[in-house]
Design a protein around this motif. Structure first.
Motif: not given
Length: 326
Positions: A308, A311, A314, A316
């Motif tokens: 998580n 992400r 990045r 996301q």
């Protein structure tokens, strides 16, 4: 990103360190011997395992983007306010399901075999033990009915194990019709009911096992009315959240032997007050919120947290979100 971890368990600290260091993710553990807010106010991500994340904490972290809970329960986080502030909240929904299910059966077996009432009156290692018939007989689980409240991932793992013991398994869950596709056997249960059928299901059960989240709908879901519907021989198991059960009603039901016993891994205020009347009862067992803390569970939890965070770095969204941000 600036990442702070609100973690006290030493094994969990070690696993988090290994996983995040392996991915070259810088972070810091908070020091609980010092004031908390000055340490976290620059945080963009909080990894939380023990603290309440309320408005005061949220307002003290103006750059906060993610609260990553280290377990499935998020009742200690003000999710609505996080959503209002554009802060993601993520949990770890499946990593400790097996650990919690196994602990559930530890509690069931402890009660059903009357271990507490038949325990040694003196040190069993002293050589004074004499084999004799027990004062309090246990029961076999085979052929008994277990009622699982909440047929999520953990509830299903409990159902699997109940079947291995030869039990009849029934369940009450919020959205029963989503679990009928493919047949009830897909979920290792014999019958699935909606929440409205709880009064009809409770009298059928020899064991009632709670696996629901704590929210406005489930708080005090099991109170005097519900316990009065249970068999006098029935046991109540709670490895979810204590306030799903009404404290006073439970004490009275156990004291008056309206149900046979209860075993909890959670309490209304943790750590539990040792002067609490419940803890003085012979038919109540408490373990200190350890059901989900195994080496395997912590390893899986740490992996999900790492994923998580990666992400988020990045750009996301986390995989295990529990809130919605417009």
């Amino acid at each position: 990103m600036i990442i702070k971890a609100l973690v006290q368990n030493l094994e969990f600290k070690q696993r988090i360190t290994e996983k995040l260091n392996h991915s070259n993710i810088p972070f810091e553990f908070v020091n609980y011997s010092e004031p908390l807010i000055p340490q976290i106010q620059d945080s963009e991500i909080l990894i939380n395992s023990v603290d309440r994340i309320d408005r005061q904490i949220i307002n003290s972290c103006p750059n906060l983007k993610l609260v990553q809970q280290s377990g499935i329960g998020v009742d200690g986080i003000d999710i609505d306010y996080c959503s209002e502030r554009g802060i993601y909240v993520a949990n770890v929904p499946m990593a400790n399901a097996i650990s919690v299910a196994e602990h559930t059966f530890l509690l069931i077996l402890y009660l059903s075999k009357n271990i507490k009432l038949n325990s040694f009156s003196s040190n069993p290692n002293s050589g004074a033990f004499i084999r004799r018939m027990p004062d309090h007989m246990g029961i076999e689980l085979s052929g008994k009915t277990i009622l699982i409240l909440g047929l999520g991932v953990t509830g299903i793992e409990v159902a699997k194990r109940a079947k291995a013991f030869g039990m009849k398994v029934i369940a009450v869950t919020k959205h029963p019709f989503t679990k009928t596709e493919g047949g009830d056997k897909k979920y290792f249960v014999d019958s699935i009911f909606g929440v409205d059928k709880l009064p009809q299901a409770l009298p059928l059960a020899d064991i009632v096992s709670i696996h629901t989240p704590l929210n406005n709908e489930t708080e005090n879901m099991i109170s005097k009315k519900e316990m009065d519907l249970m068999k006098k021989s029935a046991y109540l198991i709670n490895v979810a959240r204590a306030p799903v059960v009404n404290h006073e009603a439970l004490f009275i039901s156990l004291r008056d032997k309206n149900i046979s016993g209860a075993a909890f891994d959670v309490f209304w205020k943790e750590p539990a007050d040792q002067n609490d009347d419940l803890l003085k009862l012979d038919n109540f067992l408490l373990t200190p919120h350890i059901a989900g803390w195994t080496y395997e569970a912590i390893d899986s939890i740490s992996d999900i947290i790492r994923i998580n965070i990666e992400r988020m770095m990045r750009g996301q969204i986390p995989l295990t979100l529990v809130n919605h941000i417009d």
